[in-house]
Design a protein around this motif. Structure first.
Motif, PDB file in Angstrom:
ATOM      1  N   SER A  74      26.974 -18.717   4.407  1.00 49.97           N
ATOM      2  CA  SER A  74      25.895 -19.038   3.473  1.00 49.97           C
ATOM      3  C   SER A  74      25.771 -20.550   3.323  1.00 49.97           C
ATOM      4  O   SER A  74      26.766 -21.235   3.039  1.00 49.97           O
ATOM      5  N   PRO A  75      24.564 -21.104   3.485  1.00 45.80           N
ATOM      6  CA  PRO A  75      24.400 -22.554   3.295  1.00 45.80           C
ATOM      7  C   PRO A  75      24.421 -22.959   1.831  1.00 45.80           C
ATOM      8  O   PRO A  75      24.599 -24.136   1.525  1.00 45.80           O
ATOM      9  N   ALA A  76      24.247 -21.988   0.922  1.00 45.61           N
ATOM     10  CA  ALA A  76      24.242 -22.295  -0.509  1.00 45.61           C
ATOM     11  C   ALA A  76      25.671 -22.240  -1.047  1.00 45.61           C
ATOM     12  O   ALA A  76      26.397 -21.271  -0.801  1.00 45.61           O
ATOM     13  N   PRO A  77      26.116 -23.264  -1.774  1.00 46.01           N
ATOM     14  CA  PRO A  77      27.447 -23.220  -2.388  1.00 46.01           C
ATOM     15  C   PRO A  77      27.536 -22.071  -3.399  1.00 46.01           C
ATOM     16  O   PRO A  77      26.640 -21.889  -4.230  1.00 46.01           O
ATOM     17  N   LEU A  78      28.607 -21.295  -3.319  1.00 45.96           N
ATOM     18  CA  LEU A  78      28.847 -20.175  -4.226  1.00 45.96           C
ATOM     19  C   LEU A  78      30.091 -20.463  -5.045  1.00 45.96           C
ATOM     20  O   LEU A  78      31.135 -20.831  -4.496  1.00 45.96           O
ATOM     21  N   VAL A  79      29.984 -20.285  -6.368  1.00 43.36           N
ATOM     22  CA  VAL A  79      31.112 -20.520  -7.272  1.00 43.36           C
ATOM     23  C   VAL A  79      31.297 -19.295  -8.153  1.00 43.36           C
ATOM     24  O   VAL A  79      30.396 -18.464  -8.298  1.00 43.36           O
ATOM     25  N   ALA A  80      32.504 -19.183  -8.742  1.00 43.74           N
ATOM     26  CA  ALA A  80      32.824 -18.050  -9.621  1.00 43.74           C
ATOM     27  C   ALA A  80      33.448 -18.579 -10.895  1.00 43.74           C
ATOM     28  O   ALA A  80      34.287 -19.491 -10.864  1.00 43.74           O
ATOM     29  N   LEU A  81      33.041 -18.014 -12.032  1.00 43.50           N
ATOM     30  CA  LEU A  81      33.586 -18.385 -13.336  1.00 43.50           C
ATOM     31  C   LEU A  81      34.393 -17.208 -13.856  1.00 43.50           C
ATOM     32  O   LEU A  81      33.847 -16.134 -14.132  1.00 43.50           O
ATOM     33  N   ASP A  82      35.716 -17.400 -13.953  1.00 43.07           N
ATOM     34  CA  ASP A  82      36.630 -16.323 -14.344  1.00 43.07           C
ATOM     35  C   ASP A  82      37.514 -16.831 -15.477  1.00 43.07           C
ATOM     36  O   ASP A  82      38.354 -17.717 -15.284  1.00 43.07           O
ATOM     37  N   ASP A  83      37.318 -16.257 -16.686  1.00 45.02           N
ATOM     38  CA  ASP A  83      38.089 -16.674 -17.868  1.00 45.02           C
ATOM     39  C   ASP A  83      37.987 -18.179 -18.109  1.00 45.02           C
ATOM     40  O   ASP A  83      38.973 -18.858 -18.439  1.00 45.02           O
ATOM     41  N   GLY A  84      36.761 -18.703 -17.939  1.00 44.71           N
ATOM     42  CA  GLY A  84      36.545 -20.112 -18.205  1.00 44.71           C
ATOM     43  C   GLY A  84      36.998 -21.044 -17.109  1.00 44.71           C
ATOM     44  O   GLY A  84      36.854 -22.263 -17.236  1.00 44.71           O
ATOM     45  N   ARG A  85      37.534 -20.511 -16.031  1.00 44.29           N
ATOM     46  CA  ARG A  85      38.018 -21.328 -14.917  1.00 44.29           C
ATOM     47  C   ARG A  85      37.025 -21.222 -13.754  1.00 44.29           C
ATOM     48  O   ARG A  85      36.576 -20.129 -13.407  1.00 44.29           O
ATOM     49  N   LEU A  86      36.699 -22.351 -13.153  1.00 44.17           N
ATOM     50  CA  LEU A  86      35.721 -22.403 -12.073  1.00 44.17           C
ATOM     51  C   LEU A  86      36.437 -22.382 -10.725  1.00 44.17           C
ATOM     52  O   LEU A  86      37.348 -23.170 -10.478  1.00 44.17           O
ATOM     53  N   HIS A  87      35.994 -21.459  -9.839  1.00 46.26           N
ATOM     54  CA  HIS A  87      36.571 -21.340  -8.506  1.00 46.26           C
ATOM     55  C   HIS A  87      35.445 -21.494  -7.475  1.00 46.26           C
ATOM     56  O   HIS A  87      34.304 -21.070  -7.706  1.00 46.26           O
ATOM     57  N   VAL A  88      35.797 -22.076  -6.341  1.00 49.60           N
ATOM     58  CA  VAL A  88      34.852 -22.128  -5.221  1.00 49.60           C
ATOM     59  C   VAL A  88      35.023 -20.851  -4.398  1.00 49.60           C
ATOM     60  O   VAL A  88      36.119 -20.306  -4.282  1.00 49.60           O
ATOM     61  N   VAL A  89      33.924 -20.385  -3.824  1.00 54.26           N
ATOM     62  CA  VAL A  89      33.943 -19.107  -3.107  1.00 54.26           C
ATOM     63  C   VAL A  89      33.785 -19.297  -1.600  1.00 54.26           C
ATOM     64  O   VAL A  89      34.401 -18.580  -0.813  1.00 54.26           O
ATOM     65  N   ASN A  90      32.966 -20.248  -1.177  1.00 56.37           N
ATOM     66  CA  ASN A  90      32.709 -20.391   0.258  1.00 56.37           C
ATOM     67  C   ASN A  90      32.845 -21.847   0.693  1.00 56.37           C
ATOM     68  O   ASN A  90      33.104 -22.744  -0.114  1.00 56.37           O
ATOM     69  N   ARG A  91      32.637 -22.071   2.007  1.00 61.11           N
ATOM     70  CA  ARG A  91      32.849 -23.395   2.584  1.00 61.11           C
ATOM     71  C   ARG A  91      31.901 -24.428   1.977  1.00 61.11           C
ATOM     72  O   ARG A  91      32.301 -25.565   1.711  1.00 61.11           O
ATOM     73  N   ALA A  92      30.623 -24.033   1.763  1.00 60.74           N
ATOM     74  CA  ALA A  92      29.663 -24.977   1.205  1.00 60.74           C
ATOM     75  C   ALA A  92      30.085 -25.445  -0.183  1.00 60.74           C
ATOM     76  O   ALA A  92      29.932 -26.622  -0.526  1.00 60.74           O
ATOM     77  N   ALA A  93      30.636 -24.559  -0.994  1.00 65.69           N
ATOM     78  CA  ALA A  93      31.102 -24.943  -2.330  1.00 65.69           C
ATOM     79  C   ALA A  93      32.343 -25.821  -2.242  1.00 65.69           C
ATOM     80  O   ALA A  93      32.496 -26.773  -3.020  1.00 65.69           O
ATOM     81  N   ARG A  94      33.240 -25.515  -1.304  1.00 64.96           N
ATOM     82  CA  ARG A  94      34.433 -26.358  -1.144  1.00 64.96           C
ATOM     83  C   ARG A  94      34.040 -27.772  -0.746  1.00 64.96           C
ATOM     84  O   ARG A  94      34.623 -28.750  -1.219  1.00 64.96           O
ATOM     85  N   ARG A  95      33.027 -27.873   0.132  1.00 65.35           N
ATOM     86  CA  ARG A  95      32.579 -29.197   0.565  1.00 65.35           C
ATOM     87  C   ARG A  95      31.892 -29.944  -0.579  1.00 65.35           C
ATOM     88  O   ARG A  95      32.079 -31.154  -0.744  1.00 65.35           O
ATOM     89  N   LEU A  96      31.109 -29.241  -1.385  1.00 64.32           N
ATOM     90  CA  LEU A  96      30.364 -29.888  -2.472  1.00 64.32           C
ATOM     91  C   LEU A  96      31.280 -30.342  -3.593  1.00 64.32           C
ATOM     92  O   LEU A  96      31.135 -31.460  -4.117  1.00 64.32           O
TER      93      LEU A  96
END
Length: 389
Positions: A74-96
């Motif tokens: 996916s070219p769009a960065p994907l992130v996840a919010l779990d118990d107030g903590r932000l996680h990156v989901v894919n390569r685009a999000a890790r790069r951003l």
């Protein structure tokens, strides 16, 4: 199970009967047991499928790796919010965000925007630092993972989308300009060559030469104004409506057409036409020329080729009807002929009819295909015959 119980019961009956000397009863019980067992052996009814084996740890790891590979595409960065903590989901999000999993220092406002943006809604957030700040559209969704809800967010780079749209619009503009300029210059050049050839005659017909040169001058000036409007505004300008003498307007069109395609019979029907038009003469010429050119190109090398332009006055509007005797437009293509860049020609650009319709609609009218059959294709365009407020 029922058969097993019956077999066991007949076995017990047979054993008791044998001990008591009831040999006939024992024999009967044995025969019943053998018969039931034989039925079980020859039973061909379908058995219920066995439950699938439980996935092994290696199977689950392989599935997880496959899913991560899909998300990384996916070219769009994907992130996840779990118990107030932000996680990156894919390569685009890790790069951003510069993180491999947990984002220690999330961009300002991102966590709040993720928490506050309900699924199905979007928000806008700026991410970056120093001089490299980009705008993103945030879309969210909720997933139930491990018994609790996790908010997922997709970040779409608005700046990149705008740049791509601007590039596409620029390409479309260049194609439209080149298409219209080349198509307008071709008959002008042909008419100019005709005028030069007439001057080479021992006794040139000067009135005809003058008419040809004046037509070239008018069309060249019209093309210049049309191009200047495009260059200044980078879009089709609003029509500059004026009162046009229909006779002169149609005469110029006929001269251009017959010079460009001398083997095609071009006729006009002005019996029900108004004396004057209220339109932008440059734009209307370009629109009608696009339709007439399509008709002429469809008639190439056909015998008895004919194109007719009919102009009629109706209550509140003027109608332009253009018919030709060509092979017709295939039914599968008729819904697409006004779509920009759709063409069935080897060297076509697919902008002529799209631009023609845009011009008619810019005049508060419309242009459409009335019908198309072998030997008769008909386009109809309308513009108001009175000025609108």
């Amino acid at each position: 199970m029922l058969r097993a119980l019956i077999v066991a019961a007949t076995g017990a009956v047979g054993a008791v009967a044998a001990m008591r000397g009831l040999y006939a009863t024992a024999l009967l019980a044995a025969l019943i047991a053998v018969w039931i067992a034989a039925l079980d052996l020859i039973d061909t009814r379908p058995r219920p499928p066995l439950p699938p084996p439980l996935a092994t740890v290696s199977d689950r790891d392989e599935e997880r790796r496959r899913l991560n590979a899909y998300l990384d595409l996916s070219p769009a960065p994907l992130v996840a919010l779990d118990d107030g903590r932000l996680h990156v989901v894919n390569r685009a999000a890790r790069r951003l965000l510069g993180a491999s999993d947990f984002v220690v220092e999330p961009p300002e406002g991102l966590v709040a925007a993720l928490a506050d943006t309900r699924p199905g809604r979007t928000a806008t957030i700026e991410i970056g630092h120093d001089g490299d700040v980009r705008s993103f559209a945030l879309a969210t969704g909720d997933l139930a993972l491990a018994g609790r809800m996790t908010r997922i967010g997709a970040l779409i780079d608005i700046d990149a989308e705008l740049k791509a749209a601007e590039a596409a619009a620029l390409r479309e503009l260049v194609q439209v300009l080149s298409h219209e300029i080349v198509n307008a210059l071709t008959p002008i050049a042909s008419l100019a060559e005709t005028a030069v050839a007439m001057l080479d005659d021992p006794e040139p017909a000067l009135p005809r030469v003058r008419d040809a040169i004046e037509t070239v001058a008018r069309r060249a000036a019209s093309l210049h104004r049309f191009g200047e409007s495009y260059r200044a505004l980078a879009k089709l300008p609003a029509p500059s409506v004026e009162r046009i003498s229909l006779a002169g307007f149609v005469s110029d069109l006929a001269a251009l057409f017959t010079t460009r395609w001398p083997t095609i019979t071009f006729t006009t029907d002005l019996l029900d036409a108004p004396a004057y038009l209220l339109a932008d003469p440059d734009q209307l010429t370009a629109a009608l020329w696009a339709v007439l050119q399509n008709a002429a190109e469809a008639l190439h090398d056909l015998p008895n080729a004919r194109v007719t332009l009919t102009i009629s006055a109706f209550v509140g509007q003027t109608q332009f009807t253009m018919t030709d005797t060509g092979p017709g437009i295939p039914a599968v293509d008729q819904a697409d002929i006004f779509r920009p860049f759709f063409t069935t020609k080897t060297e076509g650009t697919g902008v002529g009819l799209a631009l023609a319709r845009q011009i008619f609609r810019g005049h508060n009218g419309d242009l459409g295909l009335a019908h198309s059959l072998p030997g008769r294709t008909r386009f109809e365009g309308t513009i108001p015959s009175v000025l609108s407020n």
